[in-house]
Motif scaffolding. Structure first.
Motif, mmCIF file in Angstrom:
data_model
loop_
_atom_site.group_PDB
_atom_site.id
_atom_site.type_symbol
_atom_site.label_atom_id
_atom_site.label_comp_id
_atom_site.label_asym_id
_atom_site.label_seq_id
_atom_site.Cartn_x
_atom_site.Cartn_y
_atom_site.Cartn_z
ATOM 1 N N PRO A 343 0.837 -1.210 0.000
ATOM 2 C CA PRO A 343 0.000 0.000 0.000
ATOM 3 C C PRO A 343 0.864 1.248 0.000
ATOM 4 O O PRO A 343 1.984 1.234 0.509
ATOM 5 C CB PRO A 343 -0.801 -0.125 1.305
ATOM 6 N N GLU A 344 0.341 2.307 -0.566
ATOM 7 C CA GLU A 344 1.091 3.556 -0.669
ATOM 8 C C GLU A 344 1.537 4.027 0.708
ATOM 9 O O GLU A 344 0.753 4.118 1.639
ATOM 10 C CB GLU A 344 0.220 4.637 -1.309
ATOM 11 N N GLY A 345 2.831 4.318 0.823
ATOM 12 C CA GLY A 345 3.376 4.847 2.073
ATOM 13 C C GLY A 345 3.767 3.794 3.077
ATOM 14 O O GLY A 345 4.291 4.110 4.125
ATOM 15 N N SER A 346 3.516 2.496 2.796
ATOM 16 C CA SER A 346 3.837 1.469 3.798
ATOM 17 C C SER A 346 4.924 0.532 3.327
ATOM 18 O O SER A 346 5.210 -0.445 3.990
ATOM 19 C CB SER A 346 2.590 0.636 4.119
ATOM 20 N N ARG A 347 5.524 0.815 2.165
ATOM 21 C CA ARG A 347 6.577 -0.063 1.681
ATOM 22 C C ARG A 347 7.761 -0.003 2.632
ATOM 23 O O ARG A 347 8.287 1.068 2.912
ATOM 24 C CB ARG A 347 7.024 0.361 0.282
ATOM 25 N N PRO A 348 8.223 -1.133 3.158
ATOM 26 C CA PRO A 348 9.360 -1.123 4.060
ATOM 27 C C PRO A 348 10.589 -0.553 3.386
ATOM 28 O O PRO A 348 10.755 -0.632 2.184
ATOM 29 C CB PRO A 348 9.551 -2.608 4.420
ATOM 30 N N GLN A 349 11.457 -0.001 4.209
ATOM 31 C CA GLN A 349 12.642 0.640 3.684
ATOM 32 C C GLN A 349 13.829 -0.299 3.723
ATOM 33 O O GLN A 349 13.862 -1.283 4.414
ATOM 34 C CB GLN A 349 12.988 1.878 4.519
ATOM 35 N N GLY A 350 14.846 0.073 3.008
ATOM 36 C CA GLY A 350 16.129 -0.524 3.192
ATOM 37 C C GLY A 350 16.476 -1.653 2.287
ATOM 38 O O GLY A 350 15.991 -1.796 1.193
ATOM 39 N N ASP A 351 17.369 -2.534 2.723
ATOM 40 C CA ASP A 351 17.921 -3.624 1.943
ATOM 41 C C ASP A 351 16.806 -4.554 1.534
ATOM 42 O O ASP A 351 16.032 -4.624 1.808
ATOM 43 C CB ASP A 351 18.936 -4.386 2.763
ATOM 44 N N ASP A 352 16.323 -5.383 1.420
ATOM 45 C CA ASP A 352 15.172 -6.131 0.963
ATOM 46 C C ASP A 352 13.970 -5.739 1.783
ATOM 47 O O ASP A 352 14.029 -5.529 2.867
ATOM 48 C CB ASP A 352 15.471 -7.594 1.090
ATOM 49 N N GLU A 353 12.827 -5.843 1.391
ATOM 50 C CA GLU A 353 11.693 -5.095 1.917
ATOM 51 C C GLU A 353 11.303 -5.332 3.358
ATOM 52 O O GLU A 353 10.414 -4.690 3.811
ATOM 53 C CB GLU A 353 10.491 -5.383 1.044
ATOM 54 N N SER A 354 11.849 -6.234 4.097
ATOM 55 C CA SER A 354 11.280 -6.478 5.421
ATOM 56 C C SER A 354 12.301 -6.478 6.523
ATOM 57 O O SER A 354 12.560 -5.461 7.124
ATOM 58 C CB SER A 354 10.507 -7.784 5.420
ATOM 59 N N GLN A 355 12.888 -7.650 6.814
ATOM 60 C CA GLN A 355 13.721 -7.728 8.009
ATOM 61 C C GLN A 355 14.972 -6.888 7.891
ATOM 62 O O GLN A 355 15.535 -6.475 8.883
ATOM 63 C CB GLN A 355 14.108 -9.188 8.277
ATOM 64 N N THR A 356 15.462 -6.621 6.684
ATOM 65 C CA THR A 356 16.679 -5.848 6.524
ATOM 66 C C THR A 356 16.481 -4.380 6.825
ATOM 67 O O THR A 356 17.416 -3.613 6.809
ATOM 68 C CB THR A 356 17.214 -6.001 5.098
ATOM 69 N N VAL A 357 15.245 -3.995 7.095
ATOM 70 C CA VAL A 357 14.982 -2.604 7.456
ATOM 71 C C VAL A 357 15.840 -2.183 8.635
ATOM 72 O O VAL A 357 16.431 -1.106 8.637
ATOM 73 C CB VAL A 357 13.492 -2.427 7.806
ATOM 74 N N SER A 494 8.174 -23.018 9.602
ATOM 75 C CA SER A 494 8.993 -22.284 10.564
ATOM 76 C C SER A 494 9.620 -21.114 9.818
ATOM 77 O O SER A 494 10.268 -21.303 8.787
ATOM 78 C CB SER A 494 10.092 -23.177 11.149
ATOM 79 N N TYR A 495 9.398 -19.929 10.342
ATOM 80 C CA TYR A 495 9.896 -18.712 9.708
ATOM 81 C C TYR A 495 11.028 -18.159 10.567
ATOM 82 O O TYR A 495 10.826 -17.819 11.738
ATOM 83 C CB TYR A 495 8.759 -17.706 9.573
ATOM 84 N N ILE A 496 12.216 -18.071 10.000
ATOM 85 C CA ILE A 496 13.377 -17.596 10.754
ATOM 86 C C ILE A 496 13.925 -16.357 10.055
ATOM 87 O O ILE A 496 14.537 -16.460 8.990
ATOM 88 C CB ILE A 496 14.469 -18.678 10.861
ATOM 89 N N PRO A 497 13.706 -15.177 10.628
ATOM 90 C CA PRO A 497 14.201 -13.938 10.018
ATOM 91 C C PRO A 497 15.655 -13.683 10.382
ATOM 92 O O PRO A 497 16.303 -14.478 11.074
ATOM 93 C CB PRO A 497 13.274 -12.881 10.619
ATOM 94 N N ASP A 579 14.972 -15.896 6.030
ATOM 95 C CA ASP A 579 15.162 -14.577 5.419
ATOM 96 C C ASP A 579 16.508 -14.022 5.876
ATOM 97 O O ASP A 579 16.619 -13.448 6.954
ATOM 98 C CB ASP A 579 14.022 -13.638 5.819
ATOM 99 N N GLU A 580 17.523 -14.208 5.045
ATOM 100 C CA GLU A 580 18.870 -13.726 5.355
ATOM 101 C C GLU A 580 19.302 -14.137 6.762
ATOM 102 O O GLU A 580 19.606 -13.283 7.608
ATOM 103 C CB GLU A 580 18.916 -12.192 5.232
ATOM 104 N N PRO A 581 19.357 -15.428 7.068
ATOM 105 C CA PRO A 581 19.621 -15.846 8.451
ATOM 106 C C PRO A 581 21.019 -15.517 8.952
ATOM 107 O O PRO A 581 21.244 -15.509 10.163
ATOM 108 C CB PRO A 581 19.407 -17.362 8.396
ATOM 109 N N THR A 582 21.961 -15.252 8.046
ATOM 110 C CA THR A 582 23.335 -14.965 8.483
ATOM 111 C C THR A 582 23.780 -13.580 8.036
ATOM 112 O O THR A 582 24.981 -13.310 7.972
ATOM 113 C CB THR A 582 24.305 -16.027 7.922
ATOM 114 N N ALA A 583 22.826 -12.702 7.737
ATOM 115 C CA ALA A 583 23.170 -11.418 7.119
ATOM 116 C C ALA A 583 24.064 -10.554 8.007
ATOM 117 O O ALA A 583 24.954 -9.878 7.522
ATOM 118 C CB ALA A 583 21.895 -10.656 6.763
ATOM 119 N N HIS A 584 23.842 -10.560 9.305
ATOM 120 C CA HIS A 584 24.545 -9.633 10.191
ATOM 121 C C HIS A 584 25.519 -10.350 11.126
ATOM 122 O O HIS A 584 25.851 -9.834 12.190
ATOM 123 C CB HIS A 584 23.528 -8.830 11.008
#
Length: 663
Positions: A343-357, A494-497, A579-584
């Motif tokens: 929806p307009e104005g709710s797109r997550p910011q940053g590296d891929d749209e969700s957890q990387t915010v 099982s969802y692991i962010p 979702d990028e389990p080892t990103a950080h």
């Protein structure tokens, strides 16, 4: 002063009734205490024998003890109930967070969410502890004292009665001013938290891009605005306290003057005068305490309102009717032409749209500020909302996926009977996922690869049921689905962010996330398979060690292993979404965690969103995403070296030395 949402919790009226009863007993004790003290002072003034002081002294001490015992009882009741309410809110918040998914948290802001989950619950607890007893005290104690004083001397009672509305008037006026400033301060506090937490989490990326120094000024400006709003609140609070103390002192002084004149003239006995004078400070004390604590409870009230508004926020109804008994070796999942747009104005910011915010939004904002002619997917904020909406409007020709469910094929703009274009009421951004088609069969490991913003996290969140597609078809073992927000499907995934949710409690309780009644032996076995043994041996209490909410006290690698132990403990979940389990994580931690992950992935359907190329050697299939579209798919051996999008991505990411993937 009382937030109406407080009455939604069980037992609040019973607790208030009990507190009111204790306040009434305390008020009578204050009267009895003053009566005994006044009797004793009169006996001393009349130079009577010391033995005459025994009765008044015992009366004073007895009522003094009852008064303070009531005070202790009220504190314990309100404190216990505050913990009870916080305990009721916590699981509701957790449930809501997991129902709404990363998109809602990203649009809200990481820091604001952390504040709500950690500090917010503590503020609500303090709000209840302070508010309930002070409210009952103000309603009952002053009234009982007024009746007692009026009974002894109606003139003194009249003075007290006339001064009370004046104090209430100024308390209300200053309270409204304090509320306005406190609301602004709380909003600024959330902004500060969001900026600070996102900056800290994104610091490695900021330093890598060389823009970390540029954010010092932004953090300073946000902190300075918060400081100024805090000073404004303190000014009003100090003014309110001064006004209450001044009018209280004035009321007591006026009453003392009348009493003194009548005593000098011999028109009034000593006992009623002493009794009224002793009771006067206690008469004003409840309203003074309420006024003083009003400012302290505003943050708690704001936090409660924020939490309950979040809990009451709308969510997509879940499909509870579809029956499905889990993923098996012969299971099949098909997605055809699936579109999804935020929806307009709710797109997550940053590296891929969700957890990387949490880790990349600040860095990406910095980079965006240095570029010109960027595309229309830049982060949205209040300062550039108008320009963003214009950019989105210009890109409408590309956004063919903006369809309401049930109107497949309809464009965002529809024509009326006269052929004029009629704008849809629900505005959306360009597609985050566009014409996505996939076919999964049986067990296997699928890597979703792409640049930052390609749609990897959006796709994983869609598979988890957090993002609801606007168009396309989904078929799961012959079941036609509108989305993955299906109870039967989510019961088997099982969802692991990137940053698993860790709640306040023991390590064992956190591992029992999916299976609350798991035995200690099963928990130990899961912890062992997840590679937690070495860490647990360093802890004096082992699995019983208390860890803090929001990963307090543990590292990112330890949080990921706890999340893996949850998966291992619940054998009924055959679909793993990463979702990028080892990103950080640092290289050493990532290497150790990968060795733990690979055995867990066997005999599961695994969808792994990642930008780490070393995973290509361990997956069965690769999906390459670019601008929300699957531009290439196949096995690593088929794609690497074929000169396609994956090879171009590998070259851009500096990973062209990967001959081992072809072995």
């Amino acid at each position: 002063m009382i937030d109406k949402s407080l009455f939604r919790f069980d037992g609040v009226r019973q607790r208030m009734g009990l507190l009111a009863l204790l306040s009434l007993v305390q008020a009578l004790s204050i009267v009895g205490q003053a009566h005994g003290l006044a009797r004793g002072l009169v006996e001393i003034w009349k130079l009577h024998a010391v033995s005459t002081l025994i009765g008044p002294s015992l009366e004073f001490l007895a009522f003094y003890a009852v008064r303070h015992l009531c005070d202790v009882a009220k504190q314990r009741i309100s404190s216990k109930y505050g913990k009870y309410v916080a305990g009721q809110i916590r699981p509701q918040l957790q449930h809501k967070i997991f129902r709404l998914g990363p998109q809602a948290l990203a649009s809200r802001g990481t820091g604001s969410t952390v504040t709500m989950l950690i500090d917010g619950l503590d503020q609500v607890k303090s709000y209840i502890e302070i508010l309930l007893p002070k409210m009952t005290d103000m309603m009952l104690i002053s009234l009982v004292i007024l009746i007692a004083v009026w009974w002894q001397d109606w003139v003194s009672g009249l003075v007290l009665l006339l001064m009370y509305p004046l104090i209430i008037f100024f308390m209300v006026i200053l309270g409204l001013a304090a509320r306005d400033r406190s609301n602004k301060q709380y909003a600024q506090f959330n902004i500060l938290n969001t900026k600070f937490v996102d900056s800290i989490l994104g610091l490695p990326t900021l330093k890598m891009l060389g823009v970390d120094k540029e954010y010092e000024g932004e953090i300073y400006s946000v902190s300075e605005r918060f400081r100024k709003r805090t000073i404004d609140v303190l000014k009003v609070a100090m003014t309110s306290t001064f006004a209450l103390d001044w009018f209280t002192t004035l009321g007591i002084a006026i009453m003392a003057v009348f009493l003194g004149l009548r005593l000098v003239n011999g028109t009034m006995p000593l006992f009623p005068a002493m009794f009224a004078l002793i009771m006067a400070p206690d008469y004003f004390l409840p309203v003074r305490q309420f006024g003083d604590n009003y400012h302290a409870t505003l943050d708690g009230k704001n936090a409660l309102h924020d939490i309950m508004s979040f809990i009451d926020s709308p969510e997509t109804p879940q499909d509870t009717e579809t029956e499905w008994d889990g993923w098996k070796a012969d299971s099949e999942l098909k997605l055809e032409d699936v579109d999804f747009a935020y929806p307009e104005g709710s797109r997550p910011q940053g590296d891929d749209e969700s957890q990387t915010v949490a880790s990349h939004s600040v860095a990406m904002n910095a980079v965006e500020q240095q570029r010109e002619g960027e595309d229309d997917t830049k982060p949205d904020n209040s300062d550039n909302s108008e320009s963003d909406s214009k950019t989105v409007a210009k890109s409408g020709s590309k956004a063919k996926g903006h369809r309401r469910r049930g109107k497949k094929g309809a464009e965002p703009d529809e024509a009326d009977a006269e052929g004029k274009v009629v704008k849809q009421q629900v505005a959306t951004q360009p597609d985050a996922l566009h014409h996505v088609s996939m076919d999964f069969n049986g067990y296997g490991k699928i890597a979703v690869i792409g640049k930052s913003g390609a749609g990897k996290s959006t796709l994983v969140n869609l598979l988890a049921g957090f993002n609801i597609p606007h168009a396309g078809s989904i078929e799961l073992d012959g079941h036609k689905l509108d989305s993955f927000n299906v109870e039967a499907w989510q019961r088997h995934i099982s969802y692991i962010p990137q940053t698993p949710y860790i709640f306040s409690g023991s390590i064992a309780d956190n591992i029992r996330f999916y299976v609350n009644d798991a035995s200690l032996e099963d928990v130990k076995a899961a912890a062992h398979e997840a590679g937690l043994d070495e860490w647990l041996t360093e802890l004096a209490d082992g699995l019983d060690t208390q860890i803090g909410e929001g990963n307090r006290g543990i590292s990112g690698g330890q949080a990921q292993r706890i999340a893996l132990a949850r998966v291992l403990l619940d054998k009924s979940r055959e679909v793993l979404l990463f979702d990028e389990p080892t990103a950080h994580l640092d290289i050493e931690t990532e290497y150790d965690l990968k060795k733990t992950l690979l055995p867990i992935m066997e005999n599961h359907l695994v969808v792994l969103a990642t930008h780490r190329l070393h995973w290509l050697a361990n997956v069965d299939q690769v999906l390459v995403l670019d601008e929300g579209k699957i531009v290439e798919s196949g096995t690593p051996k088929e794609l690497i070296g074929a000169g396609g999008p994956l090879d171009h991505l590998i070259d851009e990411m500096g990973g062209n030395q990967i001959d081992q993937y072809l072995d």
